[in-house]
Design an enzyme around this catalytic site. Sequence first.
Site, PDB file in Angstrom:
ATOM      1  N   ARG A 156       0.845  -1.193   0.000  1.00 30.08           N
ATOM      2  CA  ARG A 156       0.000   0.000   0.000  1.00 30.08           C
ATOM      3  C   ARG A 156       0.877   1.239   0.000  1.00 30.08           C
ATOM      4  NH1 ARG A 156      -3.855   3.449   1.327  1.00 30.08           N
ATOM      5  NH2 ARG A 156      -3.797   4.521   3.325  1.00 30.08           N
ATOM      6  N   VAL A 157       0.636   2.127  -0.946  1.00 34.19           N
ATOM      7  CA  VAL A 157       1.318   3.427  -0.967  1.00 34.19           C
ATOM      8  C   VAL A 157       0.221   4.468  -0.763  1.00 34.19           C
ATOM      9  CG1 VAL A 157       3.424   2.863  -2.248  1.00 34.19           C
ATOM     10  CG2 VAL A 157       1.332   3.288  -3.523  1.00 34.19           C
ATOM     11  N   GLY A 158       0.109   4.956   0.472  1.00 35.94           N
ATOM     12  CA  GLY A 158      -1.044   5.783   0.802  1.00 35.94           C
ATOM     13  C   GLY A 158      -0.669   7.037   1.571  1.00 35.94           C
TER      14      GLY A 158
ATOM     15  N   MET B 107      -6.723   4.250   6.784  1.00 33.11           N
ATOM     16  CA  MET B 107      -8.009   3.541   6.807  1.00 33.11           C
ATOM     17  C   MET B 107      -7.922   2.136   6.202  1.00 33.11           C
ATOM     18  SD  MET B 107     -10.693   6.630   6.027  1.00 33.11           S
ATOM     19  CE  MET B 107     -12.083   5.651   6.574  1.00 33.11           C
ATOM     20  N   GLU B 108      -6.722   1.629   5.966  1.00 32.43           N
ATOM     21  CA  GLU B 108      -6.606   0.355   5.263  1.00 32.43           C
ATOM     22  C   GLU B 108      -5.566  -0.626   5.803  1.00 32.43           C
ATOM     23  OE1 GLU B 108      -6.337   3.343   3.610  1.00 32.43           O
ATOM     24  OE2 GLU B 108      -8.350   3.454   2.736  1.00 32.43           O
TER      25      GLU B 108
ATOM     26  N   ASP C  16      -1.662  15.019   6.514  1.00 33.76           N
ATOM     27  CA  ASP C  16      -2.433  15.784   7.501  1.00 33.76           C
ATOM     28  C   ASP C  16      -1.743  15.632   8.851  1.00 33.76           C
ATOM     29  OD1 ASP C  16      -4.981  16.314   5.802  1.00 33.76           O
ATOM     30  OD2 ASP C  16      -4.602  14.165   5.616  1.00 33.76           O
TER      31      ASP C  16
END
Length: 237
Positions: free
Chosen positions: A88-90, A181-182, A205
């Site tokens: 995951r790249v988030g 969220m993942e 954020d």
Amino acid sequence: MGTPHIEARQGDFAELVLLPGDPLRAKHIASTFLDAVQPVTAVRNMLGYTGSWRGTPVSVMGTGMGIPSASIYATELVRHYGVRRLVRVGTCGAVHDDIALGDLILAMGACTDSGVNRQRFNGMDFAAIASFDLLQPVAAQARRTSTPLRIGNVFSTDLFYGPDPALPRRLSAMSILGIDMEAAGLYGVAAEHGVQALTVLTVTDHLLRDEHASASARTTGVDAMTRLVLDALVAAD
Ligand code: HPA
């Protein structure tokens, strides 16, 4: 034949798949970083591509937001398409005073308010962790390139708009670095199937300081993170 949510043919995905939440980010990553890119799926506009990075096949596909959506795609990629490395790249919201917008967080572990891993694990608490074989080379590459990187626990929430304004401070008090969220769901899927997973997050954020990155700073952060991951994991093959 595809799956209910992916219309690619078997063999269309590489064994390494980068997973941004945003399908347009998947398109951007494919066109910015990969050679010989082919679109492989677009069901519900959840775009997926396969190309190559320095000659090695790599895929990239959106997951949507939240554990339920990401779990569907991760599970189908592993079960049906033979994917073995899910990265995951988030983005995330930091909950630690010592972290700045644009820093990278490597989610060594992922706590959650979601029930998915308890459902998987007979109601017991599951320690959702990254694969060390993915985490170690990404950490080493960050060190080599002097990239600011924090490694530790994150928190994957079901509710972007949650009821508890004190949550960020509570998480910070338990040494959690950021909220996504993942990650916890992705790690649960990987554990269930005996494959490798990692979550790398750029801080867009800051939830203790109410700071938010601009759209262009987000793109810069995701691009730098993606290059780091590709350099670390594809070169390590
Ligand atoms: N909360 C959850 N996920 C996020 C956030 C956030 O503040 N920022 C980026 N992803």
